[in-house]
Write a protein that holds these residues in place. Sequence first.
Motif, PDB file in Angstrom:
ATOM      1  N   ASP A 108       0.854  -1.190   0.000  1.00 57.03           N
ATOM      2  CA  ASP A 108       0.000   0.000   0.000  1.00 57.03           C
ATOM      3  C   ASP A 108       0.892   1.243   0.000  1.00 57.03           C
ATOM      4  O   ASP A 108       1.501   1.581   1.021  1.00 57.03           O
ATOM      5  CB  ASP A 108      -0.914  -0.024   1.229  1.00 57.03           C
ATOM      6  CG  ASP A 108      -1.886   1.144   1.252  1.00 57.03           C
ATOM      7  OD1 ASP A 108      -1.700   2.110   0.492  1.00 57.03           O
ATOM      8  OD2 ASP A 108      -2.836   1.092   2.064  1.00 57.03           O
ATOM      9  N   LEU A 109       0.977   1.918  -1.135  1.00 58.76           N
ATOM     10  CA  LEU A 109       1.879   3.069  -1.267  1.00 58.76           C
ATOM     11  C   LEU A 109       1.521   4.187  -0.305  1.00 58.76           C
ATOM     12  O   LEU A 109       2.412   4.840   0.262  1.00 58.76           O
ATOM     13  CB  LEU A 109       1.851   3.590  -2.711  1.00 58.76           C
ATOM     14  CG  LEU A 109       2.811   4.737  -3.038  1.00 58.76           C
ATOM     15  CD1 LEU A 109       4.253   4.337  -2.775  1.00 58.76           C
ATOM     16  CD2 LEU A 109       2.633   5.183  -4.492  1.00 58.76           C
ATOM     17  N   SER A 110       0.222   4.414  -0.081  1.00 53.91           N
ATOM     18  CA  SER A 110      -0.178   5.487   0.834  1.00 53.91           C
ATOM     19  C   SER A 110       0.279   5.180   2.259  1.00 53.91           C
ATOM     20  O   SER A 110       0.664   6.082   3.001  1.00 53.91           O
ATOM     21  CB  SER A 110      -1.700   5.688   0.794  1.00 53.91           C
ATOM     22  OG  SER A 110      -2.376   4.516   1.217  1.00 53.91           O
ATOM     23  N   LEU A 111       0.253   3.911   2.648  1.00 53.95           N
ATOM     24  CA  LEU A 111       0.733   3.518   3.971  1.00 53.95           C
ATOM     25  C   LEU A 111       2.234   3.756   4.085  1.00 53.95           C
ATOM     26  O   LEU A 111       2.713   4.290   5.094  1.00 53.95           O
ATOM     27  CB  LEU A 111       0.428   2.048   4.233  1.00 53.95           C
ATOM     28  CG  LEU A 111       1.088   1.450   5.486  1.00 53.95           C
ATOM     29  CD1 LEU A 111       0.457   2.037   6.736  1.00 53.95           C
ATOM     30  CD2 LEU A 111       1.006  -0.067   5.485  1.00 53.95           C
ATOM     31  N   LEU A 112       2.989   3.370   3.051  1.00 51.26           N
ATOM     32  CA  LEU A 112       4.435   3.566   3.077  1.00 51.26           C
ATOM     33  C   LEU A 112       4.780   5.048   3.210  1.00 51.26           C
ATOM     34  O   LEU A 112       5.658   5.425   3.987  1.00 51.26           O
ATOM     35  CB  LEU A 112       5.069   2.995   1.800  1.00 51.26           C
ATOM     36  CG  LEU A 112       4.970   1.482   1.590  1.00 51.26           C
ATOM     37  CD1 LEU A 112       5.576   1.098   0.244  1.00 51.26           C
ATOM     38  CD2 LEU A 112       5.662   0.733   2.714  1.00 51.26           C
ATOM     39  N   LYS A 113       4.061   5.895   2.467  1.00 53.77           N
ATOM     40  CA  LYS A 113       4.317   7.340   2.531  1.00 53.77           C
ATOM     41  C   LYS A 113       3.969   7.885   3.915  1.00 53.77           C
ATOM     42  O   LYS A 113       4.699   8.724   4.459  1.00 53.77           O
ATOM     43  CB  LYS A 113       3.492   8.064   1.465  1.00 53.77           C
ATOM     44  CG  LYS A 113       3.986   7.841   0.046  1.00 53.77           C
ATOM     45  CD  LYS A 113       3.136   8.619  -0.953  1.00 53.77           C
ATOM     46  CE  LYS A 113       3.672   8.460  -2.364  1.00 53.77           C
ATOM     47  NZ  LYS A 113       2.837   9.189  -3.364  1.00 53.77           N
TER      48      LYS A 113
END
Length: 261
Positions: A111-116
Amino acid sequence: MLQFIYGRAGSGKSTLLFDKIGSLTEKGEKVFLIVPEQHVFETEKKLCVEGRGGLNIEVAGFRRLSNMIFRKFGGLCYHYIGKGAKLIVMWRTLRRLEGFLSEYAAVSIDDLSLLKMLQSTVEEFQRYNITPRMLEKAAAGLPYEDEKLRRKLLDLSQITTLDLALLHDNYDNPEEDLSRAAKLLDEHDFFGNTTVFFDGFQRFSPSELEIVKNVFRQAKDVCITIPCLPGDRSEMTDNIRKSERMLKRTASDAGCRLAPP
C-alpha cells in the motif's frame, strides 16, 4: 540583541523587515534572511524585484544554511537518499517486521499510501527528536482503555528503529544535517558581525532551535517576525506564543538581550 516584530498575516511585517534589510545592506553590512524552505526562491525573487538584493544578503532555509556551514567548516555529505528509495527502505522494513507487528499486522506492505504515511511519521519523529524509547515509554504510560494506541506506538517504535538502521547502513541522513551544522557552530563563528532575520515561521523544531541558539550567541542583532499580536488568544496563537516563549528562553541561555517592544 533580539527584536520581535508582531503582526497578523498581511499586516506588513515582511515589508518592515525588507526595509530594515535594505537599510543595512546599503551600509555594506552582512545580512542573513532565514525563511521556510518552500519560500526561499519566492523571497529571493521579491528582494531582487524590489532592488533590495545584492552581495551582502543571503536568503536561505535551514537546509541551505546548513549546506553553507558545511562548505565553510567541513562536514558536507553527498550520499543522500531520494524519496522513492526511502519508500523502498520502508517496504523492506515492514517486510522484515512481518509477524512482529500488532496494529499494523493486517495492512498490506504494498500500500503506497501507507508507506508514505509511515515514512513521513518517521521523519517527523527525527525532526522533533522523538526516539523509539520515548514511544515505548509513552505506550507504557497509557491506561488500559487506550490499548489500540498503545499497540500502535509500540509498532511505530519497532518500525522507526529498523527503518533508521537500514537507512544508516547505506546513506547519509539529511534529517541529521541541522544537528551536525549546530555542532559545527558550537566550535566556529559563522554569524559574527552580521544581522540575522527570521520570517515566516510559526514554530521551530528542536534541531532548528539548536541553530537559532548559535545565531543568538554569535550574531550582532537578530530580528524575528511573530505572526500575531501580543494580545491575540486562540488555539493557533497559543502555539505561536509557546514558540515565542521558547525563543526568549533560548536567547536568554545564549546571552542574547531582548530589545524593548
